[in-house]
Scaffold this active site. Structure first.
Site, PDB file in Angstrom:
ATOM      1  N   LYS A 182      -4.053 -25.293   3.674  1.00 13.75           N
ATOM      2  CA  LYS A 182      -2.731 -25.447   3.054  1.00 13.75           C
ATOM      3  C   LYS A 182      -1.838 -24.308   3.527  1.00 13.75           C
ATOM      4  CE  LYS A 182      -0.547 -24.142  -0.544  1.00 13.75           C
ATOM      5  NZ  LYS A 182       0.830 -24.174   0.055  1.00 13.75           N
ATOM      6  N   GLU A 258      -7.380 -11.422   1.791  1.00 14.37           N
ATOM      7  CA  GLU A 258      -6.570 -10.345   2.381  1.00 14.37           C
ATOM      8  C   GLU A 258      -5.272 -10.318   1.604  1.00 14.37           C
ATOM      9  OE1 GLU A 258      -3.516  -8.794   4.540  1.00 14.37           O
ATOM     10  OE2 GLU A 258      -4.194 -10.269   6.007  1.00 14.37           O
ATOM     11  N   CYS A 292       2.145  -7.519   5.863  1.00 14.21           N
ATOM     12  CA  CYS A 292       1.324  -6.837   4.859  1.00 14.21           C
ATOM     13  C   CYS A 292       0.896  -5.450   5.315  1.00 14.21           C
ATOM     14  CB  CYS A 292       0.100  -7.687   4.525  1.00 14.21           C
ATOM     15  SG  CYS A 292      -0.948  -8.027   5.954  1.00 14.21           S
ATOM     16  N   GLU A 386       5.382  -3.029  -3.040  1.00 14.40           N
ATOM     17  CA  GLU A 386       5.293  -3.566  -1.678  1.00 14.40           C
ATOM     18  C   GLU A 386       6.598  -4.315  -1.414  1.00 14.40           C
ATOM     19  OE1 GLU A 386       2.329  -6.288   1.112  1.00 14.40           O
ATOM     20  OE2 GLU A 386       2.480  -6.714  -1.020  1.00 14.40           O
TER      21      GLU A 386
END
Length: 490
Positions: A182, A258, A292, A386
């Site tokens: 997906k 992750e 990331c 973040e």
């Protein structure tokens, strides 16, 4: 059936289930936009939980026969897919620019890394042999072999959609698993449907790879908790990853996660400032900072601080901004309004908290200016979160102990980098920083096919790439043979 090529052009309004393109029909659809122009590229089906069930059932049915094929047969499919990656490179690069806002350097790096990961996966089949082990019982032979886990579910993100889908899909296929993929709803073509097209053309048997498009809020829970699921490979935020891992665990599926990062870039007082700034510009502003492993915080020794800030701001101001299809542009659009608005809020809040805006901080539609914030502190909004954008908060430190404390003062532990004039000192700092990946005299945006990729703390579970992904997608099976009559005690 509608002809589908290898670009975002044409109709992609279908799911790929059990080797067939299943048109949207009466399903809702999701519009896919080019973030640079805001034009609609195509639309894709909003899959239902019933579609997820069909995908997993097809994958489970196909997996046994796929695992029974020889290593040579499986590798032949992957090799044909690699040839298509070469043949259709320009179309893939264009699709990355149009659908994900990828400037040319980022798009090429993504394509190149994906290709390298595919090549590395070709060696996994040979590792699935049988090893013998000694037995403490006379006349017994022990054999330990690695076998596929079964069905691998993959939920991939929008920032590196092609690479981060393939880095799970291809090792899974190479080790005899089947896959339900997906992709993110922002990048469903380059992150999913185009990959299905590649493997369809490469001759992958029906049902071995299935692609579901849709919103995570609609089908994500079913993807992560399906009874046929054996491994859940997820790349995304820590918040969502916790839920995905929890659901997978309840289904007794292994989570390969992750997750988020808040990556420090440490510059010591003996570092080459110009070299450090070169690294910093790439590590902060590649793909608009939507990575990331990009630099989230610049930790700079106070002796170099003013010079570093001045040079970083000058370089940031000079970066060309615009449609990523124009090769001269380095900064493309952020993915959507929500991302842009979060970035604007981070900058505004950080300035209100006492930071100085050196450059940037504004957006023209989805084009967000490269931003440098001086006088920053670790607990300010753009530093402690973040931010996932082209924002560079620069934080001073006075000695190594303070630098390490600042670097580790986060729930995350994904990546980091250190710039120093003394490599031994750099290695000592790298050992003290709590991150799964640390780079000395470089920046943290690195991925190599043969090296494990992943983080510590809230940045994930398990590793991708290298031989680590082989172990994520396979399990051991012990078979013993009693060659001599065994003496039992009763």
């Amino acid at each position: 059936m509608t002809e589908r090529g290898f670009t975002t052009d044409g109709s992609w309004n279908a799911l790929y289930l059990d080797g067939e393109w299943v048109e949207a029909d009466d399903r809702d659809t999701i519009a896919v936009e080019n973030p640079a122009t805001r034009e609609e590229i195509t639309e894709v089906p909003a899959a239902t939980e019933e579609d997820v069930d069909r995908a997993y059932e097809a994958a489970a049915e196909a997996q046994e026969s796929w695992a029974a094929t020889s290593v040579e047969e499986r590798n032949a499919v992957i090799e044909d897919a690699i040839e298509l990656l070469d043949e259709k490179r320009d179309e893939i690069l264009e699709s990355l620019a149009i659908e994900s806002g990828s400037a040319s350097a980022k798009a090429f790096a993504e394509w190149q890394t994906a290709k390298g990961l595919c090549h590395h996966s070709l060696g996994f089949g040979e590792q699935m042999g049988t090893e013998t082990s000694e037995s403490m019982i006379p006349g017994k032979e022990n054999e330990v072999e690695r076998v596929p886990e079964g069905v691998v579910g993959v939920i991939s993100p929008w920032n590196f959609p092609f690479n981060l889908s393939l880095r799970a899909v291809v090792p899974a296929l190479a080790t005899g698993n089947s896959v339900v993929l997906k992709p993110a709803s922002s990048t469903p073509v380059i992150g999913g449907l185009l990959i299905a097209r590649i493997f369809e053309e490469a001759g992958l048997p029906e049902g071995v790879l299935n692609v579901i498009t849709g919103r995570g809020s609609d089908v994500g829970d079913r993807m992560a908790s399906h009874p046929e699921l054996d491994v859940m490979a997820f790349t995304g935020s820590t918040e969502v990853g916790k839920r995905v891992a929890s659901l997978a665990g309840e289904a007794l599926a292994l989570p390969a996660m992750e997750l988020g990062g808040n990556n420090p870039f440490v510059v010591t007082e003996d570092a080459d400032v110009d070299a450090a700034v070169d690294s910093a510009v790439f590590g902060s502003f590649l793909h608009q900072g939507q990575i990331c492993i990009s630099i989230n915080r610049h930790l700079v020794h106070e002796d170099l601080y003013d010079e570093y800030v001045e040079k970083l701001a000058e370089r940031a101001e000079a970066l060309p901004i615009g449609d990523p299809r124009e090769r001269e542009n380095v900064i493309g659009p952020v993915i959507d309004e929500g991302q842009r608005d979060d970035l604007l809020e981070y900058v505004e809040e950080t300035v209100e908290q006492g930071a100085t805006l050196e450059t940037g901080g504004e957006a023209d539609d989805l084009f967000f200016e490269p931003t440098v914030l001086s006088d920053a502190e670790n607990d300010m909004a753009a530093a402690c979160n973040e931010h996932f954008g082209p924002i560079a908060p620069v934080i001073p430190f006075s000695d190594e102990d303070e630098a390490v404390k600042l670097a580790n003062d986060t729930e995350y532990g994904l990546a980091a980098a250190v710039h120093t004039g003394d490599l031994d000192r750099g290695r000592d700092l790298a050992d003290r920083i709590e991150a799964g990946m640390v780079h000395i005299n470089d920046q943290p945006v690195n991925e190599e096919p043969a090296v494990p990729f992943g983080g510590m703390k809230a940045s994930g579970i398990g590793r991708y790439d290298g031989d680590e992904i082989f172990h994520e997608f396979t399990q051991t099976k012990w078979v013993s043979v009693q060659n001599e009559t065994r003496d039992y005690p009763f």
